[in-house]
Design a protein around this motif. Structure first.
Motif, short mmCIF file in Angstrom:
data_model
loop_
_atom_site.label_atom_id
_atom_site.label_comp_id
_atom_site.label_asym_id
_atom_site.label_seq_id
_atom_site.Cartn_x
_atom_site.Cartn_y
_atom_site.Cartn_z
N GLY A 3 2.46 12.52 -9.51
CA GLY A 3 1.75 13.77 -9.32
C GLY A 3 0.25 13.61 -9.29
O GLY A 3 -0.49 14.56 -9.56
N TRP A 4 -0.21 12.41 -8.93
CA TRP A 4 -1.65 12.11 -8.91
C TRP A 4 -2.18 12.22 -7.49
O TRP A 4 -1.92 11.37 -6.65
CB TRP A 4 -1.91 10.71 -9.45
CG TRP A 4 -1.59 10.54 -10.90
CD1 TRP A 4 -1.31 11.51 -11.81
CD2 TRP A 4 -1.53 9.30 -11.63
NE1 TRP A 4 -1.08 10.98 -13.05
CE2 TRP A 4 -1.21 9.62 -12.97
CE3 TRP A 4 -1.72 7.97 -11.27
CZ2 TRP A 4 -1.06 8.65 -13.95
CZ3 TRP A 4 -1.58 6.99 -12.25
CH2 TRP A 4 -1.25 7.32 -13.57
N GLN A 5 -2.96 13.26 -7.22
CA GLN A 5 -3.58 13.40 -5.92
C GLN A 5 -4.76 12.45 -5.77
O GLN A 5 -4.98 11.87 -4.71
CB GLN A 5 -4.05 14.84 -5.70
CG GLN A 5 -4.66 15.12 -4.34
CD GLN A 5 -3.71 14.82 -3.18
OE1 GLN A 5 -2.50 14.96 -3.31
NE2 GLN A 5 -4.26 14.39 -2.04
N ARG A 6 -5.54 12.30 -6.84
CA ARG A 6 -6.65 11.34 -6.85
C ARG A 6 -6.49 10.45 -8.08
O ARG A 6 -6.12 10.93 -9.16
CB ARG A 6 -8.01 12.04 -6.86
CG ARG A 6 -8.41 12.57 -5.49
CD ARG A 6 -9.80 13.21 -5.53
NE ARG A 6 -10.87 12.27 -5.82
CZ ARG A 6 -11.45 11.47 -4.93
NH1 ARG A 6 -11.04 11.46 -3.67
NH2 ARG A 6 -12.44 10.67 -5.28
N PHE A 7 -6.80 9.18 -7.92
CA PHE A 7 -6.61 8.22 -9.00
C PHE A 7 -7.47 7.00 -8.71
O PHE A 7 -7.98 6.82 -7.59
CB PHE A 7 -5.13 7.81 -9.11
CG PHE A 7 -4.54 7.34 -7.80
CD1 PHE A 7 -4.49 5.99 -7.48
CD2 PHE A 7 -4.05 8.26 -6.88
CE1 PHE A 7 -3.97 5.56 -6.27
CE2 PHE A 7 -3.52 7.84 -5.66
CZ PHE A 7 -3.48 6.49 -5.36
N VAL A 38 0.84 -1.20 0.00
CA VAL A 38 0.00 0.00 0.00
C VAL A 38 0.87 1.25 0.00
O VAL A 38 0.63 2.20 -0.75
CB VAL A 38 -0.96 -0.01 1.21
CG1 VAL A 38 -1.80 1.26 1.23
CG2 VAL A 38 -1.86 -1.24 1.19
N TYR A 39 1.91 1.24 0.82
CA TYR A 39 2.84 2.38 0.86
C TYR A 39 3.53 2.57 -0.49
O TYR A 39 3.67 3.70 -0.97
CB TYR A 39 3.87 2.18 1.96
CG TYR A 39 4.93 3.26 1.99
CD1 TYR A 39 4.63 4.54 2.45
CD2 TYR A 39 6.21 3.00 1.53
CE1 TYR A 39 5.59 5.54 2.45
CE2 TYR A 39 7.18 4.00 1.53
CZ TYR A 39 6.86 5.27 1.99
OH TYR A 39 7.82 6.25 1.99
N ASP A 40 3.93 1.48 -1.13
CA ASP A 40 4.58 1.57 -2.44
C ASP A 40 3.66 2.25 -3.45
O ASP A 40 4.08 3.11 -4.23
CB ASP A 40 4.95 0.18 -2.95
CG ASP A 40 6.05 -0.49 -2.15
OD1 ASP A 40 6.75 0.21 -1.40
OD2 ASP A 40 6.19 -1.72 -2.28
N VAL A 41 2.39 1.84 -3.47
CA VAL A 41 1.43 2.41 -4.42
C VAL A 41 1.23 3.89 -4.15
O VAL A 41 1.18 4.72 -5.08
CB VAL A 41 0.09 1.65 -4.36
CG1 VAL A 41 -0.95 2.32 -5.26
CG2 VAL A 41 0.28 0.19 -4.77
N LEU A 42 1.13 4.26 -2.89
CA LEU A 42 0.99 5.67 -2.53
C LEU A 42 2.19 6.47 -3.01
O LEU A 42 2.05 7.58 -3.56
CB LEU A 42 0.83 5.81 -1.02
CG LEU A 42 0.63 7.22 -0.47
CD1 LEU A 42 -0.65 7.83 -0.99
CD2 LEU A 42 0.64 7.20 1.06
N ALA A 43 3.39 5.92 -2.84
CA ALA A 43 4.61 6.60 -3.28
C ALA A 43 4.64 6.75 -4.79
O ALA A 43 5.09 7.78 -5.32
CB ALA A 43 5.84 5.84 -2.78
N VAL A 44 4.16 5.74 -5.52
CA VAL A 44 4.10 5.83 -6.98
C VAL A 44 3.14 6.94 -7.40
O VAL A 44 3.43 7.74 -8.29
CB VAL A 44 3.66 4.48 -7.59
CG1 VAL A 44 3.29 4.64 -9.07
CG2 VAL A 44 4.78 3.44 -7.44
#
Length: 287
Positions: free
Chosen positions: A92-96, A81-87
């Motif tokens: 530069g995606w605040q919402r995705f 989950v942390y990796d995905v958030l870092a990606v």
């Protein structure tokens, strides 16, 4: 599968992940997350059918061409989950939106529950929450996991003399896939070694979890999902055998569709990929 795909490496503060990118730069942002022991090629059939999206299909850490975790560490589900958030932050995606299969779907639900303000939509394929365990099982589970971790250095990955031998092994693994799917996953997942080929995946991925969430934990994450979510259940897949978990879904947010096919229906053949795409096209790219 003829659509243009870009091979990239994403440098994060703590690791480097590999990914395939599909779609136009101005497409709606989607991060695609594969299942356990798979890789980004899991979306090679599906992603080209989802037009108008900017899809970043990751190799999870320890899988495909991504870096392995440092020695002495393990692969806990929340670290993904942390990796995905870092990606997402790197992009530069605040919402995705998240497109997840199996373990990737589980990571998606955990992230949507933990950070609902970041997730636009969830498109889930035959996965929902991790295997659960109760408190009284935790000491014994931790002991076994630690013993296995200490012994993992003494184990060697199998070496296949021929590429086709590895493909056949993948077809008949813990969760079987079609030959075409096995070939796609093997092309990205194998590496040459003396005597033939072996898998790039980190051996530690086969270790049991040190700790499991309880059922109460899992239900809490599902109840925190506040975005539209579409869950596809494969008739011959994994979720169809876990009806109790499906009772936890809130109909206000979750739409559930059952499709014919196995656990890897989105990559097993073109027909399965098309059925999944037909479900997700309008959902991920609402007009």
């Amino acid at each position: 599968m003829s659509a243009t795909v870009e091979e990239v490496r994403i440098s994060l503060p703590h690791t480097e992940l590999a990914a395939h990118i599909y779609g136009p730069e101005d497409g709606l942002p989607v991060i695609a997350l594969h299942g356990w022991l798979d890789n980004a090629a899991s979306f090679a059939r599906l992603a080209p059918k989802l037009t108008g999206l900017r899809i970043v299909a990751l190799d999870f850490a320890g899988h495909g061409h991504s870096d392995h975790r440092p020695a002495g560490t393990s692969y806990d589900i929340w670290d993904y989950v942390y990796d995905v958030l870092a990606v997402a932050d790197q992009m530069g995606w605040q919402r995705f939106s998240l497109l997840g299969h199996s373990m990737g779907a589980i990571v998606s639900v955990l992230m949507a529950g933990a950070l609902p303000e970041r997730i636009e939509r969830l498109a889930l394929i035959d996965g929902l929450v991790p295997f659960t365990g109760e408190a009284d099982e935790a000491p014994e589970r931790m002991g076994k996991a630690l013993r296995d971790l200490m012994a993992v250095g003494n184990k060697r990955k199998p070496v296949y003399r021929e590429f086709d031998r590895a493909v056949e092994a993948r077809m008949t693994g813990m969760i079987g896939v079609s030959r075409e799917a096995a070939e796609l996953l093997a092309q990205r997942g194998l590496m040459p070694v003396p005597g033939g080929y072996t898998w790039r995946t980190d051996s530690r991925l086969m270790l049991p979890s040190v700790m499991r969430l309880t059922q109460a934990h899992a239900r809490a994450f599902i109840s925190r999902v506040q975005c539209p979510a579409h869950l596809i259940i494969a008739e011959s897949g994994s979720l169809s055998r876990h009806e109790t978990v499906l009772e936890w879904l809130d109909a206000a947010y979750f739409t559930v569709t059952t499709l014919s096919g196995g656990h890897h229906l989105h990559v097993d053949d073109e027909a399965g990929a098309q059925r999944v795409a037909d479900c997700f096209k309008g959902f991920l790219h609402p007009s």
